[in-house]
Design a protein around this motif. Structure first.
Motif, mmCIF file in Angstrom:
data_model
loop_
_atom_site.group_PDB
_atom_site.id
_atom_site.type_symbol
_atom_site.label_atom_id
_atom_site.label_comp_id
_atom_site.label_asym_id
_atom_site.label_seq_id
_atom_site.Cartn_x
_atom_site.Cartn_y
_atom_site.Cartn_z
ATOM 1 N N CYS A 131 11.511 50.632 -12.548
ATOM 2 C CA CYS A 131 11.849 49.395 -13.565
ATOM 3 C C CYS A 131 13.399 49.694 -13.974
ATOM 4 O O CYS A 131 14.253 48.567 -13.758
ATOM 5 C CB CYS A 131 11.303 49.894 -15.121
ATOM 6 S SG CYS A 131 9.682 49.513 -15.184
ATOM 7 N N PHE A 156 12.146 40.647 -15.337
ATOM 8 C CA PHE A 156 11.072 40.048 -15.422
ATOM 9 C C PHE A 156 10.802 39.444 -16.976
ATOM 10 O O PHE A 156 10.410 40.292 -17.539
ATOM 11 C CB PHE A 156 9.858 40.773 -15.133
ATOM 12 C CG PHE A 156 8.465 40.170 -14.663
ATOM 13 C CD1 PHE A 156 7.546 39.992 -15.457
ATOM 14 C CD2 PHE A 156 8.930 39.175 -13.718
ATOM 15 C CE1 PHE A 156 6.601 39.273 -15.166
ATOM 16 C CE2 PHE A 156 7.622 38.490 -13.296
ATOM 17 C CZ PHE A 156 6.498 38.512 -14.044
ATOM 18 N N TYR A 186 9.260 36.653 -17.716
ATOM 19 C CA TYR A 186 8.481 35.231 -17.601
ATOM 20 C C TYR A 186 6.928 35.701 -18.169
ATOM 21 O O TYR A 186 6.285 34.913 -18.688
ATOM 22 C CB TYR A 186 8.258 34.619 -16.575
ATOM 23 C CG TYR A 186 9.598 33.795 -16.107
ATOM 24 C CD1 TYR A 186 10.397 34.550 -15.215
ATOM 25 C CD2 TYR A 186 10.059 32.884 -16.901
ATOM 26 C CE1 TYR A 186 11.558 33.872 -14.729
ATOM 27 C CE2 TYR A 186 11.506 32.375 -16.481
ATOM 28 C CZ TYR A 186 12.172 33.014 -15.270
ATOM 29 O OH TYR A 186 13.531 32.399 -15.250
ATOM 30 N N MET A 187 6.822 37.052 -18.367
ATOM 31 C CA MET A 187 5.243 37.601 -18.756
ATOM 32 C C MET A 187 5.469 37.906 -20.129
ATOM 33 O O MET A 187 6.151 38.836 -20.314
ATOM 34 C CB MET A 187 4.820 38.572 -17.892
ATOM 35 C CG MET A 187 3.372 38.837 -18.417
ATOM 36 S SD MET A 187 3.077 40.219 -17.294
ATOM 37 C CE MET A 187 3.461 41.686 -18.033
ATOM 38 N N LEU A 188 4.869 37.282 -20.781
ATOM 39 C CA LEU A 188 4.938 37.583 -22.543
ATOM 40 C C LEU A 188 3.827 38.303 -22.914
ATOM 41 O O LEU A 188 3.539 39.322 -23.592
ATOM 42 C CB LEU A 188 5.213 36.332 -23.445
ATOM 43 C CG LEU A 188 6.500 35.682 -23.169
ATOM 44 C CD1 LEU A 188 6.541 34.397 -23.907
ATOM 45 C CD2 LEU A 188 7.570 36.614 -23.720
ATOM 46 N N THR A 189 2.665 37.771 -22.469
ATOM 47 C CA THR A 189 1.422 38.413 -23.042
ATOM 48 C C THR A 189 0.505 38.525 -21.715
ATOM 49 O O THR A 189 0.400 37.680 -21.335
ATOM 50 C CB THR A 189 0.578 37.773 -24.020
ATOM 51 O OG1 THR A 189 0.310 36.652 -23.877
ATOM 52 C CG2 THR A 189 1.379 37.814 -25.210
ATOM 53 N N ASP A 190 -0.309 39.847 -21.564
ATOM 54 C CA ASP A 190 -1.162 39.531 -20.648
ATOM 55 C C ASP A 190 -2.377 40.565 -21.278
ATOM 56 O O ASP A 190 -2.354 41.793 -21.041
ATOM 57 C CB ASP A 190 -0.818 40.202 -19.313
ATOM 58 C CG ASP A 190 -1.842 40.105 -18.171
ATOM 59 O OD1 ASP A 190 -1.168 39.840 -16.937
ATOM 60 O OD2 ASP A 190 -2.845 39.956 -18.241
ATOM 61 N N HIS A 191 -3.586 39.818 -21.569
ATOM 62 C CA HIS A 191 -4.611 40.655 -22.229
ATOM 63 C C HIS A 191 -5.234 41.708 -21.306
ATOM 64 O O HIS A 191 -5.909 42.800 -21.598
ATOM 65 C CB HIS A 191 -5.362 39.863 -22.984
ATOM 66 C CG HIS A 191 -4.848 39.053 -24.089
ATOM 67 N ND1 HIS A 191 -4.403 39.767 -25.162
ATOM 68 C CD2 HIS A 191 -4.594 37.872 -24.313
ATOM 69 C CE1 HIS A 191 -3.827 39.001 -26.186
ATOM 70 N NE2 HIS A 191 -4.082 37.708 -25.686
ATOM 71 N N ASN A 192 -5.439 41.484 -19.991
ATOM 72 C CA ASN A 192 -5.932 42.071 -19.164
ATOM 73 C C ASN A 192 -5.286 43.378 -18.678
ATOM 74 O O ASN A 192 -6.028 44.556 -18.832
ATOM 75 C CB ASN A 192 -6.307 41.329 -17.686
ATOM 76 C CG ASN A 192 -7.511 40.477 -17.812
ATOM 77 O OD1 ASN A 192 -8.520 40.634 -18.697
ATOM 78 N ND2 ASN A 192 -7.556 39.298 -17.092
ATOM 79 N N LEU A 193 -4.122 43.184 -18.587
ATOM 80 C CA LEU A 193 -3.066 44.288 -18.577
ATOM 81 C C LEU A 193 -3.154 45.471 -19.756
ATOM 82 O O LEU A 193 -3.120 46.648 -19.460
ATOM 83 C CB LEU A 193 -1.698 44.080 -18.062
ATOM 84 C CG LEU A 193 -0.755 45.035 -17.909
ATOM 85 C CD1 LEU A 193 -0.872 45.609 -16.464
ATOM 86 C CD2 LEU A 193 0.830 44.234 -17.673
ATOM 87 N N GLU A 194 -3.111 44.670 -20.919
ATOM 88 C CA GLU A 194 -3.176 45.785 -21.922
ATOM 89 C C GLU A 194 -4.571 46.234 -22.002
ATOM 90 O O GLU A 194 -4.638 47.500 -22.511
ATOM 91 C CB GLU A 194 -2.831 44.610 -23.186
ATOM 92 C CG GLU A 194 -1.524 44.351 -23.242
ATOM 93 C CD GLU A 194 -1.373 43.697 -24.382
ATOM 94 O OE1 GLU A 194 -1.869 43.869 -25.474
ATOM 95 O OE2 GLU A 194 -0.288 43.272 -24.742
#
Lengths: 130, 233
Positions: free
Chosen positions: B45, B52, B54-62
């Motif tokens: 990081c 990065f 452009y990614m605000l939410t990603d439920h799968n990743l969470e």
């Protein structure tokens, strides 16, 4: 004055006017934000000074007031204590007794740093008695 | 006792201590893996000049980064739960010893046949013989038979002490007015040391514990001699 000039045609502004207006609005350019500041040199320098002062203080205190040293830290005592531990087979799995070759009465080659005349002599005497 | 510059545990001579050390080793491995993973992520990081955004939410990743730590914790608790019950296991003990903490010495009481007790004091540095360990040598040690279930009851006469022998995996608080029970089945004969582990005053560091583990035959002879000396007066 420049603000009033800004409200008019921008082609009438000189390069210096444009730079001054940019500074007033945005403070610094993207390249200036990304540019390295060299602050790390100050950080390292300050830390080095503090560490040097600490070492100085410790050495002054350490040499000025020698602590009492118990008699058990002398080489003679340490050798005798090694022999004491070997005789009693202390920590035979992967500790000190496992480094000693009881059949040949000496430390195994990897651990020969522990070998002293006293250790070899007295453990041999013990095995002869047995 | 530990040898010089020893970093890890003393060799465990009871099955409980061996299991505890194994669990600790396993936890260290898992910890190292997690540490390496986190450090690599941090380095990745921090390196690179772009962000990065452009990614605000990603439920799968969470879901993944919530479930994986939970599974890791369940995996870690598995040996711990087993150990919890293994440590308090006690089959019928053949020997019971009462360790009574005083300020600042231990009193050992064997009450199987007749009530016999003796005090165990630390040998001061001036009276040590060449080679004896400082702060660990005692005038009388506790004796136990090996490969026999022994019950160790700890209590105190005055303040809270703690009877511990790292090689046995035993640390038992000696609280005045109550008996704490620990069980020990030593699988290896030898001599094992420990020190008081609960602050109990000025000489807290100077009340060591020395346990000699011998054959059952030798133990019974020793106990017989001790009891005879008590009966004789």
């Amino acid at each position: 004055k420049l603000r009033e000039k800004e409200k008019g045609d921008w082609k009438l502004l000189s390069l210096e006017d444009k730079k001054t207006l940019y500074r007033a609005s945005f403070n610094s350019t993207l390249e200036e934000v990304r540019a390295p500041s060299g602050d790390w040199k100050r950080c390292i320098g300050d830390n080095a000074i503090l560490m040097a002062l600490m070492f100085l203080g410790v050495s002054v205190i350490g040499f000025a007031d020698p602590q009492y040293e118990p008699k058990t830290v002398t080489n003679e005592w340490v050798d005798a204590q090694t022999e004491y531990l070997i005789k009693r087979r202390v920590q035979p799995v992967d500790g000190i007794a496992s480094w000693y070759d009881y059949e040949n009465n000496k430390f195994k080659p990897t651990w020969s740093i522990f070998t002293t005349k006293e250790t070899s002599k007295s453990v041999k005497t013990l095995s002869e008695k047995e | 006792m530990s040898y010089w510059c020893q970093m890890y545990f003393q060799n465990g001579v009871t099955f409980t201590s061996m299991r505890v050390q194994w669990a600790f080793g396993m936890y260290c491995v898992v910890l190292m893996l997690i540490f390496v993973f986190v450090m690599l992520s941090v380095l990745l990081c921090c390196s690179g000049s772009h962000q990065f955004i452009y990614m605000l939410t990603d439920h799968n990743l969470e879901r993944i980064w919530g479930t994986v730590p939970l599974l890791i914790l369940v995996f870690l608790s598995w040996p711990s739960m087993g150990l919890l019950y293994v440590l308090s296991e006690l089959e019928t003990p053949l020997v019971t010893v009462k360790c009574i903490g005083h300020q600042w010495y231990w009193e050992y009481e064997y009450t199987d046949f007749a009530v016999v007790s003796y005090n165990s004091y630390m040998v001061p540095e001036d009276e040590l013989k060449l080679g004896e360990p400082r702060l660990l040598t005692v005038d009388k040690s506790m004796v136990l038979p090996f490969s026999v279930w022994c019950r160790i009851l700890t209590t105190s006469f005055d303040v809270v002490h703690s009877w511990t022998v790292p090689a046995f995996g035993v640390k038992s608080d000696a609280v005045p007015g109550r008996l704490s029970e620990s069980s020990v089945k030593v699988e290896m004969p030898g001599v094992f040391w420990g020190q008081c582990s609960e602050i109990c005053g000025a000489l807290h560091s100077f009340m060591p514990i020395r346990v000699e583990v011998v054959s059952a035959e030798l133990f019974s002879k020793w106990l017989w001699i001790l009891q005879s000396s008590v009966w004789e007066g």
